[in-house]
Design a protein around this motif. Structure first.
Motif, short mmCIF file in Angstrom:
data_model
loop_
_atom_site.label_atom_id
_atom_site.label_comp_id
_atom_site.label_asym_id
_atom_site.label_seq_id
_atom_site.Cartn_x
_atom_site.Cartn_y
_atom_site.Cartn_z
N VAL A 64 -1.99 4.07 1.03
CA VAL A 64 -3.03 5.02 1.38
C VAL A 64 -2.86 6.30 0.57
O VAL A 64 -1.74 6.78 0.37
N SER A 85 -9.93 4.76 2.06
CA SER A 85 -9.04 5.41 1.10
C SER A 85 -8.98 4.62 -0.18
O SER A 85 -8.96 3.39 -0.14
N LEU A 145 -3.42 0.85 6.50
CA LEU A 145 -4.27 1.56 7.44
C LEU A 145 -4.26 0.89 8.80
O LEU A 145 -4.27 1.57 9.84
N ALA A 194 -11.23 -0.55 8.34
CA ALA A 194 -10.85 0.20 7.14
C ALA A 194 -11.50 -0.41 5.89
O ALA A 194 -11.86 -1.59 5.87
N LYS A 233 -3.67 10.17 4.30
CA LYS A 233 -2.43 10.04 5.08
C LYS A 233 -2.06 11.37 5.72
O LYS A 233 -1.58 11.41 6.86
#
Length: 202
Positions: A89, A82, A134, A116, A94
């Motif tokens: 995020v 992201s 995350l 992530a 999300k």
């Protein structure tokens, strides 16, 4: 027998998309079967059209399949990406994560490795806090967090972020050193997934 990796991301102008592709390449290099998936765009066309780079990226990635909960059920490991939005995020990713309650209740994501990656406008624009946000999701999922740590020279060459690959978007498109770190992150994720499944690691 191999492992299955779902790389699920949101990207507005393309940097996170390039990181996602690199993570997928790294996982494939480690012998994983990969699904590269983008989450749906939530922004109105007026907002997208106001930024030519955003519109160009949306139009250029219509061939990338849209993420579905089935992709998470299918996978043995996860990589979520992201851009940073105020150190957090992006709403698009999300929103997708917030639909996983049913899978969470059934323990679908439990015990599966996850990692992530992100991109903020500048180096200190919230990259680490976005990655940690995350990882909060992964804690709730019961997943096994697989950060890159300082386990390979590629991490140092890309700025030394042990939490995950992070690209400063003000520098333009991700440079090769950043993409190399993302590939390494994908390889590491797939390798750990193999070990957790008791499979041979090359």
């Amino acid at each position: 027998m191999s492992v299955k990796v779902a790389v699920v991301y949101y990207s507005s102008t393309g940097a996170v998309h390039q990181l996602a592709q690199a993570v997928a390449e790294g996982a494939e290099k480690a012998g994983a079967e990969v699904r590269l998936r983008r989450v749906p765009e939530l922004a109105p066309d007026a907002a997208i059209d106001a930024n030519p780079a955003w519109r160009a990226h949306v139009d250029a990635t219509t061939d990338v399949e849209v993420a579905a909960l089935d992709d998470l059920e299918w996978a043995d490991a996860y990589a979520l990406g992201s851009p940073t939005r105020f150190g957090n995020v992006a709403a698009q990713l999300k929103q997708f994560v917030d639909t996983t309650g049913g899978l969470w209740q059934r323990g679908v994501m439990a015990d599966k490795p996850a990692t992530a990656f992100t991109s903020a406008h500048n180096v200190h624009g919230g990259n680490e806090s976005t990655l940690l946000a995350l990882y909060n999701t992964f804690h709730h999922w019961g997943s096994v967090i697989v950060s890159p740590g300082f386990t390979d020279p590629a991490v140092y060459a890309a700025g030394g972020n042990p939490y995950g690959t992070a690209h400063p978007g003000a520098n333009g498109a991700p440079a090769e050193n950043v993409l190399a770190a993302a590939r390494y992150q994908g390889t590491r994720l797939a390798t750990i997934a193999k070990r957790l499944k008791g499979l041979a690691v090359d």
